[in-house]
Design an enzyme around this catalytic site. Sequence first.
Site, PDB file in Angstrom:
ATOM      1  N   GLU A  13      -2.183   9.342  -5.869  1.00  0.00           N
ATOM      2  CA  GLU A  13      -1.040   9.524  -4.951  1.00  0.00           C
ATOM      3  C   GLU A  13       0.299   9.492  -5.685  1.00  0.00           C
ATOM      4  O   GLU A  13       1.206   8.741  -5.325  1.00  0.00           O
ATOM      5  CB  GLU A  13      -1.064   8.444  -3.870  1.00  0.00           C
ATOM      6  CG  GLU A  13      -2.326   8.441  -3.033  1.00  0.00           C
ATOM      7  CD  GLU A  13      -2.360   7.304  -2.015  1.00  0.00           C
ATOM      8  OE1 GLU A  13      -1.477   6.426  -2.069  1.00  0.00           O
ATOM      9  OE2 GLU A  13      -3.265   7.292  -1.156  1.00  0.00           O
ATOM     10  N   GLU A 183     -10.106   9.405   0.665  1.00  0.00           N
ATOM     11  CA  GLU A 183     -10.083   8.093   1.306  1.00  0.00           C
ATOM     12  C   GLU A 183     -10.273   8.329   2.797  1.00  0.00           C
ATOM     13  O   GLU A 183      -9.438   8.968   3.436  1.00  0.00           O
ATOM     14  CB  GLU A 183      -8.768   7.362   1.036  1.00  0.00           C
ATOM     15  CG  GLU A 183      -8.555   7.002  -0.429  1.00  0.00           C
ATOM     16  CD  GLU A 183      -7.240   6.259  -0.663  1.00  0.00           C
ATOM     17  OE1 GLU A 183      -6.575   5.885   0.335  1.00  0.00           O
ATOM     18  OE2 GLU A 183      -6.878   6.053  -1.834  1.00  0.00           O
TER      19      GLU A 183
END
Length: 646
Positions: A13, A183
Amino acid sequence: NGGPVIMMQICNEIGLFSWLAHQADYGGDVKERFTAWLKTRYADINGLNKLWATRYTHFNDIELPPDVDEPYSSPADRARDFDWHFFWKKYYADYLLMLVKMARDRGVTVPFYHNLPGWIYGHGHEFPVNITMYDELYGEKSDIIFGVDHIPEFVSHRNMHDDRIINDIASAMQGNKPLFAAEFQSGSREYHVVTSPREMELFYKASIANGLKGWNYYMFSQGRNPERKGYSGDTFYWFTPLTAEGERTPAFPLVQKMSKIIRTHESLFVRSERKAEVCVLFYPPYYTSELERPEQGGSKLQFVPAAIRKQAYFDGLLKVLQVLNIDYDMADLTKVSHQCLEKYKQVWAFSTDEMNAHEQQELVNYASTGGKLMIYPALPDRDLSQQPCTMLRDALQLSASGKEVIDSPLIDVMRLKDIKCANPQITFDASTFEKKDVIATTLNGKVCGFVKNLKEGEVIHLGTWLGFDTEGHKPVYQALLNRLGGNLRNATSSNDNITVRQRFTTDGRAVLFAGNYFNEAQTAALSYKHPKTGETIAFPYLKEECTFPPLYAFISPVNIELTQDHNLLHCSSDLLSIESKGREINMVLSGDRDMPGEMLLEGKNKDRIMYASLDGLEIKVIQHNGRNVLIYDHKENQEMLLSIKV
C-alpha cells in the site's frame, strides 16, 4: 518451485500515506527526480513555462509545487499540479519495479502482487484514488498483479454498490490480469467495529457475483503484538475465524462453508463473465487527486471533479444502476478505443470541464459510428493542461449559452417534473434545437439537456448532475436508459431492494446471485435467462413471489449437468457438494431457515426421477412446464443431504 508459496507481495500500500495525509514527500531526491521527469515530458523549458505560466530559465531552477494548504491561483497553477500528480505515478512505478528486479535477481520466480487500499469507515468512494496511483504499472507495463483490499467493515444497503465499483475500476485499469482480493475481510482491525458472519457471508457471495476470481482472508487468525509495541495494545485484529491461540470462533464455520461452495463450483465462478450492452466509462484523471489543493475559483472550473464525483458518479450513477439491476461494464476511457466500445448499445460518460483531446475524440468517434452516448454534467472546454480543447463541442456544433445557480435547484427532465439536481445548470440556446430534442429545462424554462444526432449515432447531454438521493431520481435514470436502448438486464427483480446478478460462461452455464442488503425481509419475484436457450425463467418457479431474509443472499449455478439426462437450472440453497453415482445424485445443501428451498431440474428424461429425499425424509417432486421442482425447508445452521434417485 512447486512449494506452498504461490505468489509474493511486493511492498504494501505504498500510496496510502500520501492519500490519508493528503501530503507528498518533499525530502530526499524527490526534487531531482521530478526535474528529470519533467525533462522527459517537455521538449524545453519554454514549453513548461507556457503551460505553468512561469519564467524559469533552466529545469534545475524549478521549485516543487506547494503543499495542499495553498489554493489554486489560476488554471496554470492547476496544470502544474497535474504534472506533480503524474510524476508520483512514475515514482511509485520506479520503486516497485526496483523491488521486482531485486527479487528476480535473487531467484524468485513466482508471480508478484501489490495491494490496493481504499475502504474507509465502511465506504469505498475514495478507493479509485488509490487505484489510479499505479497507472504506470498496469497492463503490459509490468507483470505485477494488483489485488484490492476489501475491508468494508459493515455491509448494508448503504454500501451495497461499493465493492462492485472497486472491482470494475481495478479490472478496467489493470487489463487482462486476474481480479483478486489481496486482503479480504474476515475480522476487524478496530474492536468497536464488530463484524457479523451473516454480513460477511452476504459480502463473500456478492464478491463472486461481482467478479472476484480469488481472495486471501485478512486476518484469518488474530495476532499478538510484541510487548510495548502494539498500536492497539497486545492484540492485532478481532473477530477473526481463529484466535491467536488457534481456537475457532463463530466466524470459522462461514469460512468452511465458503470453501465448500468454491470447491464445488470453482470452475464455474472463475469462467463466468458479465454480459452487458451498457458501458460506463471511468476517467482516471478525475480521481488523480491525492495531493489536490483547495479549489476556490482560481482554476475557473464549473465542475470540480473531486467535489462532485462521490455524489454525481460513485453514489449517484453507479449506485442507481445497481439498484435498478442494470447489467453494465466499465472501461478506462484513457485506454479503450471507440472500436472496443462499438459492442455496447449505450455508453455513459461522467465528464467535467477537463478532458484530453484523445479521450474527447474517442467519444466523438463512438457516437459518429452509430453509438449512443450519454454525457454529463459538462461538455469539456479544456484539456488537463488547462489549454482549450473542445472536440466534443465542435463535433456537436454548439456551446453553452449561460448557466443558472439557484437555491434548492430543480429541473424538469424526461417529462418528469421537479427533479432535484445540482448547481450550476449549464444552459443552451433553445433556437439550436427542435422541441422534440429538448429533454431537460430549468425552472426558468432554459434548455439544460438535449438529444443531438452525430452522424450515425446520437449524444444525450445533461448540463447538470442528479446524484441519487431521492426516490424521484430512479425513474429519470430508467427513462434515460430506455431512451438509449439495448438489453438492460439479464436477471430482474420485481423489488428494487433485491439485488440480482447473472454471469455467463461460454459453454452454456451461468451463475445467479440474489441478495437482500436490508435489515428486514423483502418479497420479490425474480427472473433470469437460460444460458443456452435465452428463455426467461422465473424464481420462484411455482409461486408468484418469494421472501428473502434480511442481509442474506444465495448464489446458484445455472444449467449445470448432474447426469447425462438431468441439468440443475437453479437452487436457492448453498450447494456444498454434488456427487452422482449410478442412479443416485447426492447433494449437500445448507441455507437460511427463513429462505424457502427450491431446486429446478430439467432434462431429456424428466419422468425418470423416481424418488427424492432430504435427510432421509421423502420430498415431493412436482412436474411443471416440463421441468421438475423440489420444494423444501432449510434447517438452521445445519447441512442437509438431498438424494435423488433416477
